[in-house]
Design an enzyme around this catalytic site. Structure first.
Site, mmCIF file in Angstrom:
data_model
loop_
_atom_site.group_PDB
_atom_site.id
_atom_site.type_symbol
_atom_site.label_atom_id
_atom_site.label_comp_id
_atom_site.label_asym_id
_atom_site.label_seq_id
_atom_site.Cartn_x
_atom_site.Cartn_y
_atom_site.Cartn_z
ATOM 1 N N HIS A 59 0.868 -1.191 0.000
ATOM 2 C CA HIS A 59 0.000 0.000 0.000
ATOM 3 C C HIS A 59 0.898 1.232 0.000
ATOM 4 O O HIS A 59 1.848 1.307 0.771
ATOM 5 C CB HIS A 59 -0.898 0.002 1.239
ATOM 6 C CG HIS A 59 -1.958 1.062 1.204
ATOM 7 N ND1 HIS A 59 -1.680 2.390 1.448
ATOM 8 C CD2 HIS A 59 -3.281 0.995 0.924
ATOM 9 C CE1 HIS A 59 -2.810 3.097 1.327
ATOM 10 N NE2 HIS A 59 -3.789 2.270 1.005
ATOM 11 N N CYS A 81 -3.633 2.428 -4.538
ATOM 12 C CA CYS A 81 -4.604 3.202 -3.753
ATOM 13 C C CYS A 81 -4.710 4.586 -4.385
ATOM 14 O O CYS A 81 -3.807 5.416 -4.247
ATOM 15 C CB CYS A 81 -4.190 3.292 -2.288
ATOM 16 S SG CYS A 81 -5.352 4.289 -1.323
ATOM 17 N N HIS A 139 -7.380 -0.080 -4.216
ATOM 18 C CA HIS A 139 -8.231 0.735 -3.340
ATOM 19 C C HIS A 139 -8.745 1.889 -4.185
ATOM 20 O O HIS A 139 -7.946 2.691 -4.665
ATOM 21 C CB HIS A 139 -7.416 1.349 -2.195
ATOM 22 C CG HIS A 139 -7.058 0.387 -1.112
ATOM 23 N ND1 HIS A 139 -6.372 0.787 0.023
ATOM 24 C CD2 HIS A 139 -7.298 -0.933 -0.954
ATOM 25 C CE1 HIS A 139 -6.209 -0.260 0.812
ATOM 26 N NE2 HIS A 139 -6.753 -1.314 0.238
ATOM 27 N N ASP A 180 -12.403 2.248 -0.879
ATOM 28 C CA ASP A 180 -11.515 2.589 0.229
ATOM 29 C C ASP A 180 -12.090 3.823 0.914
ATOM 30 O O ASP A 180 -12.032 4.909 0.356
ATOM 31 C CB ASP A 180 -10.115 2.868 -0.329
ATOM 32 C CG ASP A 180 -9.052 2.948 0.751
ATOM 33 O OD1 ASP A 180 -9.302 2.480 1.873
ATOM 34 O OD2 ASP A 180 -7.958 3.472 0.450
ATOM 35 N N HIS A 181 -12.624 3.652 2.071
ATOM 36 C CA HIS A 181 -13.263 4.738 2.844
ATOM 37 C C HIS A 181 -14.580 5.168 2.191
ATOM 38 O O HIS A 181 -14.865 4.804 1.057
ATOM 39 C CB HIS A 181 -12.353 5.968 3.006
ATOM 40 C CG HIS A 181 -11.005 5.638 3.563
ATOM 41 N ND1 HIS A 181 -10.004 6.567 3.692
ATOM 42 C CD2 HIS A 181 -10.488 4.487 4.027
ATOM 43 C CE1 HIS A 181 -8.933 6.005 4.210
ATOM 44 N NE2 HIS A 181 -9.203 4.733 4.413
ATOM 45 N N TYR A 202 -14.532 3.899 7.572
ATOM 46 C CA TYR A 202 -15.081 2.576 7.264
ATOM 47 C C TYR A 202 -16.559 2.469 7.648
ATOM 48 O O TYR A 202 -16.973 1.592 8.405
ATOM 49 C CB TYR A 202 -14.207 1.485 7.903
ATOM 50 C CG TYR A 202 -12.870 1.432 7.195
ATOM 51 C CD1 TYR A 202 -12.724 0.653 6.050
ATOM 52 C CD2 TYR A 202 -11.802 2.221 7.594
ATOM 53 C CE1 TYR A 202 -11.534 0.633 5.351
ATOM 54 C CE2 TYR A 202 -10.603 2.223 6.902
ATOM 55 C CZ TYR A 202 -10.481 1.427 5.776
ATOM 56 O OH TYR A 202 -9.309 1.420 5.068
HETATM 57 C C1 DNO Z 1 -5.750 4.464 3.132
HETATM 58 C C2 DNO Z 1 -6.231 3.211 3.591
HETATM 59 C C3 DNO Z 1 -6.046 2.892 4.975
HETATM 60 C C4 DNO Z 1 -5.549 1.501 5.219
HETATM 61 C C5 DNO Z 1 -4.448 1.391 6.209
HETATM 62 C C6 DNO Z 1 -4.181 -0.014 6.669
HETATM 63 O O1 DNO Z 1 -5.674 4.783 1.996
HETATM 64 O O2 DNO Z 1 -6.476 2.248 2.697
HETATM 65 O O3 DNO Z 1 -7.351 3.016 5.428
HETATM 66 O O4 DNO Z 1 -6.605 0.834 5.716
HETATM 67 O O5 DNO Z 1 -3.292 1.914 5.651
HETATM 68 O O6 DNO Z 1 -3.949 -0.870 5.612
HETATM 69 MN MN MN Z 2 -5.908 2.849 0.632
#
Ligand code: DNO
Ligand code: MN
Length: 377
Positions: A230, A268, A295, A338-339, A355
């Site tokens: 990530h 991401c 993500h 993601d979020h 989340y």
């Molecule tokens: C940010 C995310 C975070 C992730 C943490 C743990 O872009 O995707 O929320 O959950 O870094 O993996």
């Molecule tokens: Mn992410």
């Protein structure tokens, strides 16, 4: 692309029955209760599989990388062999995609968790908050030298204008650890935690990443697994800590450190997209065959390295262009929203920051619609 949903386990305020009712094909989860650095036993992994009640465990996010590996201390050999054992145990239970990150001390970082924007409460990072935290709240010795003088001046004004509650909010948000990060601190323990990095510059930190990859990529390859790193969130140094997974150059270098398919990326879009010089569609195109996990998230950028998370299709990242590139990929790469915003009953339910149930569900639906539209056009 394979639709997935992150679930934090039995303590997640969203139940697995609710997750099962979503239009998803798999779950992203991790054994958050196992202390960082310890081997995940096959029994513990099986237990989580049972808790998923028949849903597929598509991706592990994350198997955390212990600071002893990141700093390459004398504990590193044992920690690396534990990491390898953990991968083997996951593979033995049929779980073969693993996400991790290599950010020092802090995982994803924000300064405010509930900034109202049209469409829903969101999380934000304010550049001036961050500089004010670093220079005046944490009062890190070399902080002022790390920023342009005019930014430090602006941050000083900003700090003056903050109420006690604002200062407390920024400090708590920075230190307490956001969901998925396995550590939390107070100011004193945070000072101790970052102290070793006075002696670890970017180059040394990259060497440590390379050592990690040299240890774990061969194991992953043997076990038929895919590792996905990530990127840094945000993708620039925070409180003087080196960040080395922030740009296309960083990703190129990382993939070349151990040039094997198992050494892959988690794209991401929100993390990388916080930098205006990251061209996300171009990154998706260039790294396509090494992207093992995605993500999808969006941000609106603002001056002084500030940004706020935005609706999945409404921000500075051209989501349609990114997804169009990803759909060219050969496999069915897992993605997750993601979020998401905090909507309707999410606040009362106290879902983990970022989340939410309803907000993320909206993102999931938008992203699935986008894919359906692109596929048929
Ligand atoms: C940010 C995310 C975070 C992730 C943490 C743990 O872009 O995707 O929320 O959950 O870094 O993996
Ligand atoms: Mn992410």
């Amino acid at each position: 692309m394979l639709s997935t949903w992150r679930w934090y386990g039995p303590h997640d305020p969203i139940t697995i029955d609710e997750v099962a009712a979503l239009d998803i094909e798999g779950v992203v989860t991790a054994l958050h209760h196992v202390p960082n650095g310890e081997v995940w036993s096959r029994a513990e992994i099986r237990q989580r599989k049972q808790e998923l009640q028949g849903l597929d465990w598509s991706v592990v996010e994350s198997v955390p990388v212990h600071e002893g590996i990141k700093q390459h201390t004398e504990a590193a050999p044992v920690l690396l062999s534990n990491y390898q054992a953990c991968l083997r145990n996951l593979a033995a239970e049929g779980i073969t995609t693993v996400c991790y990150n290599f950010m020092p001390v802090l995982d994803w970082t924000r300064t405010r968790l509930a900034v109202p924007v049209p469409g829903g409460t969101t999380v934000a990072l304010y550049g001036l908050d961050l500089v004010a935290f670093d220079c005046f709240i944490l009062a890190r010795a070399h902080a002022a030298a790390d920023y342009p003088a005019e930014i430090v001046e602006l941050a000083a004004d900003h700090y003056e204008g903050m109420s006690a509650a604002d200062r407390e909010e920024v400090s708590a948000t920075m230190l307490k650890g956001l969901p998925g990060s396995e550590e939390s601190f107070d100011l004193a323990s945070f000072r101790d935690a970052i102290a070793p990095y006075l002696h670890i510059d970017r180059g040394t930190f990259k060497d440590n990443l390379q050592r990690f990859l040299e240890a774990v990529v061969p194991t992953a390859t043997e076990e038929g697994m895919k590792l996905s790193i990530h990127p840094d969130d945000p993708p620039w140094p925070v409180v003087g800590l080196p960040r080395i997974v922030s740009t296309a150059d960083d990703l190129r270098e990382l993939l070349a450190m151990v040039d094997a398919p198992a050494n892959g990326l988690c794209l991401c879009t929100g993390s990388l997209g916080s930098r205006s010089d990251n061209d996300l569609p171009a990154m998706a195109r260039e790294f396509l065959d090494r992207i093992h996990f995605v993500h999808l998230r969006n941000v609106r950028r603002a001056p002084h390295e500030s940004f706020a998370e935005s609706g999945h299709l409404q921000g500075d990242v051209d989501m349609a262009a990114v997804v169009r590139e990803l759909l060219q990929g050969e496999g069915n790469v897992p993605f997750r929203p993601d979020h998401g915003f905090t909507l309707f009953g999410d606040r009362e339910r106290r879902t983990n920051p970022g989340y939410s149930l309803y907000g993320r569900m909206r993102g999931l639906a938008e992203l699935q619609g986008l894919q359906a539209g692109l596929r048929s056009s």
